[in-house]
Design a protein around this motif. Sequence first.
Motif, PDB file in Angstrom:
ATOM      1  N   UNK A  59      51.225  46.749  57.187  1.00  0.00           N
ATOM      2  CA  UNK A  59      51.313  45.806  57.125  1.00  0.00           C
ATOM      3  C   UNK A  59      50.417  44.943  56.499  1.00  0.00           C
ATOM      4  N   UNK A  60      48.735  45.446  56.560  1.00  0.00           N
ATOM      5  CA  UNK A  60      47.344  45.693  55.662  1.00  0.00           C
ATOM      6  C   UNK A  60      48.063  45.642  54.041  1.00  0.00           C
ATOM      7  N   UNK A  61      48.514  46.685  53.648  1.00  0.00           N
ATOM      8  CA  UNK A  61      48.224  46.599  53.603  1.00  0.00           C
ATOM      9  C   UNK A  61      49.588  46.109  52.004  1.00  0.00           C
ATOM     10  N   UNK A  62      50.160  45.543  52.528  1.00  0.00           N
ATOM     11  CA  UNK A  62      51.550  45.101  51.832  1.00  0.00           C
ATOM     12  C   UNK A  62      51.050  43.174  51.874  1.00  0.00           C
ATOM     13  N   UNK A  63      49.971  43.381  52.093  1.00  0.00           N
ATOM     14  CA  UNK A  63      49.057  42.073  52.070  1.00  0.00           C
ATOM     15  C   UNK A  63      48.171  41.714  51.380  1.00  0.00           C
ATOM     16  N   UNK A  64      47.755  42.586  51.412  1.00  0.00           N
ATOM     17  CA  UNK A  64      46.745  43.090  49.929  1.00  0.00           C
ATOM     18  C   UNK A  64      47.797  43.608  48.596  1.00  0.00           C
ATOM     19  N   UNK A  65      48.479  44.087  49.142  1.00  0.00           N
ATOM     20  CA  UNK A  65      49.549  44.419  47.335  1.00  0.00           C
ATOM     21  C   UNK A  65      50.465  43.501  46.928  1.00  0.00           C
ATOM     22  N   UNK A  66      50.710  42.435  47.736  1.00  0.00           N
ATOM     23  CA  UNK A  66      50.475  41.000  47.932  1.00  0.00           C
ATOM     24  C   UNK A  66      49.978  40.224  46.135  1.00  0.00           C
ATOM     25  N   UNK A  67      49.041  39.832  46.529  1.00  0.00           N
ATOM     26  CA  UNK A  67      47.971  39.689  45.705  1.00  0.00           C
ATOM     27  C   UNK A  67      48.483  39.418  44.824  1.00  0.00           C
ATOM     28  N   UNK A  68      47.946  38.262  43.829  1.00  0.00           N
ATOM     29  CA  UNK A  68      47.755  38.181  42.941  1.00  0.00           C
ATOM     30  C   UNK A  68      47.230  38.688  41.920  1.00  0.00           C
ATOM     31  N   UNK A  69      46.355  39.397  40.915  1.00  0.00           N
ATOM     32  CA  UNK A  69      45.536  40.120  40.169  1.00  0.00           C
ATOM     33  C   UNK A  69      45.366  39.846  39.380  1.00  0.00           C
ATOM     34  N   UNK A  70      44.450  38.702  38.721  1.00  0.00           N
ATOM     35  CA  UNK A  70      43.798  37.672  37.857  1.00  0.00           C
ATOM     36  C   UNK A  70      42.029  38.033  37.011  1.00  0.00           C
ATOM     37  N   UNK A  71      42.613  38.828  35.704  1.00  0.00           N
ATOM     38  CA  UNK A  71      41.341  38.762  34.704  1.00  0.00           C
ATOM     39  C   UNK A  71      40.837  37.954  34.358  1.00  0.00           C
ATOM     40  N   UNK A  72      39.559  37.492  34.785  1.00  0.00           N
ATOM     41  CA  UNK A  72      38.868  36.234  33.773  1.00  0.00           C
ATOM     42  C   UNK A  72      37.324  37.505  33.161  1.00  0.00           C
ATOM     43  N   UNK A  73      37.363  36.305  32.083  1.00  0.00           N
ATOM     44  CA  UNK A  73      35.875  37.412  30.896  1.00  0.00           C
ATOM     45  C   UNK A  73      35.436  35.994  30.328  1.00  0.00           C
ATOM     46  N   UNK A  74      34.456  35.771  30.305  1.00  0.00           N
ATOM     47  CA  UNK A  74      33.940  34.080  29.844  1.00  0.00           C
ATOM     48  C   UNK A  74      32.675  35.176  29.247  1.00  0.00           C
ATOM     49  N   UNK A  75      32.006  34.081  28.266  1.00  0.00           N
ATOM     50  CA  UNK A  75      30.848  34.591  27.412  1.00  0.00           C
ATOM     51  C   UNK A  75      30.522  33.266  26.870  1.00  0.00           C
ATOM     52  N   UNK A  76      28.479  33.157  27.062  1.00  0.00           N
ATOM     53  CA  UNK A  76      28.973  31.647  26.403  1.00  0.00           C
ATOM     54  C   UNK A  76      28.943  31.480  25.028  1.00  0.00           C
ATOM     55  N   UNK A  77      28.771  32.787  24.057  1.00  0.00           N
ATOM     56  CA  UNK A  77      28.459  32.740  22.811  1.00  0.00           C
ATOM     57  C   UNK A  77      29.967  33.117  22.319  1.00  0.00           C
ATOM     58  N   UNK A  78      31.707  32.825  23.035  1.00  0.00           N
ATOM     59  CA  UNK A  78      32.733  33.472  22.532  1.00  0.00           C
ATOM     60  C   UNK A  78      33.580  31.909  23.150  1.00  0.00           C
ATOM     61  N   UNK A  79      35.050  32.029  21.932  1.00  0.00           N
ATOM     62  CA  UNK A  79      35.381  30.790  22.049  1.00  0.00           C
ATOM     63  C   UNK A  79      36.421  32.127  23.163  1.00  0.00           C
ATOM     64  N   UNK A  80      37.186  30.495  24.001  1.00  0.00           N
ATOM     65  CA  UNK A  80      38.498  30.737  24.484  1.00  0.00           C
ATOM     66  C   UNK A  80      39.294  32.127  23.661  1.00  0.00           C
ATOM     67  N   UNK A  81      39.742  31.589  22.236  1.00  0.00           N
ATOM     68  CA  UNK A  81      40.579  32.574  22.222  1.00  0.00           C
ATOM     69  C   UNK A  81      40.381  34.047  22.272  1.00  0.00           C
ATOM     70  N   UNK A  82      38.584  34.115  22.002  1.00  0.00           N
ATOM     71  CA  UNK A  82      38.110  35.512  22.085  1.00  0.00           C
ATOM     72  C   UNK A  82      38.091  36.037  23.043  1.00  0.00           C
ATOM     73  N   UNK A  83      37.658  35.278  24.176  1.00  0.00           N
ATOM     74  CA  UNK A  83      37.711  35.948  26.032  1.00  0.00           C
ATOM     75  C   UNK A  83      39.082  36.207  25.712  1.00  0.00           C
ATOM     76  N   UNK A  84      39.968  35.374  25.222  1.00  0.00           N
ATOM     77  CA  UNK A  84      41.732  35.483  26.159  1.00  0.00           C
ATOM     78  C   UNK A  84      42.176  37.091  25.406  1.00  0.00           C
TER      79      UNK A  84
END
Length: 545
Positions: A59-84
């Motif tokens: 049950x615990x493995x199933x709950x965590x496996x169901x989570x959606x993973x999102x990558x977030x890249x952030x940089x003060x000198x980079x534009x949104x297009x570059x981080x994307x």
Amino acid sequence: MDKKTIEEKESEFSALHSRMDGDKDLCFGKTFTLLNADGQEMPKVRNVTLPDAKMFARKTISVISAANQQIVVEGETLKDKETTLIEEFLEDAYLEADNRLAKRGITGMFPYQVEKACARGHLVGRCLVRKVGKEIVFDILPLDARYFIYELGVDGFKWVAYKTTRSKARIEEEYGIEIASDKETVWDAWENDVNTVFIGEEVREQPNPYKFIPFVWQMIPAGYMLEDSDNMSHEGESIFELSRDVFPQMNTTATVLQTLNVKAIKPDYQYESEEGIKAKKPEKAPYGEGTIVPVDKGMGYKPFPIADIHAATRLFYAMFEGRLQRATMAATDLGNLTFPLSGQAIRDLSQKDDLVLPRLQGLAMFYEQLSRMIIRQYREWGLKAELGEEGHRRTYSPKELNGEYTIKYKYFSTSPMEKLANYSVANAAGNLISEDTKRRDLIKLEDPDGEETKIRGELAEKLDPAIALYRLAGSLIDEDKSLEARLVAERLVMVLKQRQMLPEQLPQEAPEKKNLLPMGGDSAKSEASPELTEPFKEPAEEKIE
């Protein structure tokens, strides 16, 4: 590096490995056997193995496996297009790695590591991004921490070694070595300068082309990080930290109950006679189904008094059951309630955060390290690869990955019950906190900014029907429904004409502006633009049937 050093180091991990082996038995639901004080199997016992431990792990493995993973890249000198672009590169790199893992019978990096986060409490991965001929290989292999040995220095790993057992055919195919037995233990050891492989007594060495140890290791932030000599087995705890001693006790109690229940069919008796303990035991019990036997007063056969044992065993089981729910998951999480609960009650009763959050935090830190290593190897080798799914592949160059930026991983629940609880809590907060805080911290939306943009767009359509008509016409054009788009556009022109006839309803500070919404997307168009003042006319050559 020699084999003796590795084996001596392995002995230091014995307490941790013993803990991991016991947790593995709980995950697999190993058959329970009741033992006496000397560790010997007790005879004439009806052993019972309850599925609670296995069910809790799954049950615990199933709950965590169901989570959606999102990558977030952030940089003060980079534009949104570059981080994307960097985010897309990492997503495509892991896709390439998963495709390679599928050929080895591994379902994927994330499911594998979720299971190890729960069952082992330690996460390990090896990253070998390289070029083989004309092909760019993303050889990213998840490993089992049970067989991972390491020596730490001030700046990280001094050396690492991974232990596997491989078949004769596999060893011959991979290393070109023939062994006498059907299988052999293989140690794959890495230092900054050299990679050494021990196959039985055979030793193979080759230079380490990466000039650093290409392994990532992350403990789950659960357990205790004390400095005692025996604390290694208490660091990076599994999900069984609080319950590993309770499950065997429940199996013991259930075994005693079942043994007593079976004995109730043919119970033990005590024989009372004037000879007392010197009386000769009857060869065959005189009792049977429907049998009536007369005896002298105070003599005869009487069952052993076991009622107190029954009562005490049931009391013990109830005690263990209550503590098990506190140590693992509540009844709401295991799905064994027979009555409905409100969202707030679900939120209050749920105990998954204590189990899930440390695993997600550990996974995030592991993936951050691994992503950094993938980018580092890709850039240092000067690779240029075409990555992604079929039909959506694109080429990434090392230059596009340059710059200073942070890489973060966020996880979002997909459980409808948990979402319902979050919505209930956010609604109960009322006006005490902002809507933005509700979306980010209480409801935990994946894209709170995007959701706010949608809400504003919907509000704009409600306040001004012209905006709704304008967007509807655009969407119909995108769907290649020209007739419907023209009809909606004509309706929009009528709405705007009516506004031109009522100038007193327009803002007083700008009475000369009658057209508030440009139709063609060009703000420089004249107010007398045909798109705004003239209805659409059907071309002479076009017929609509």
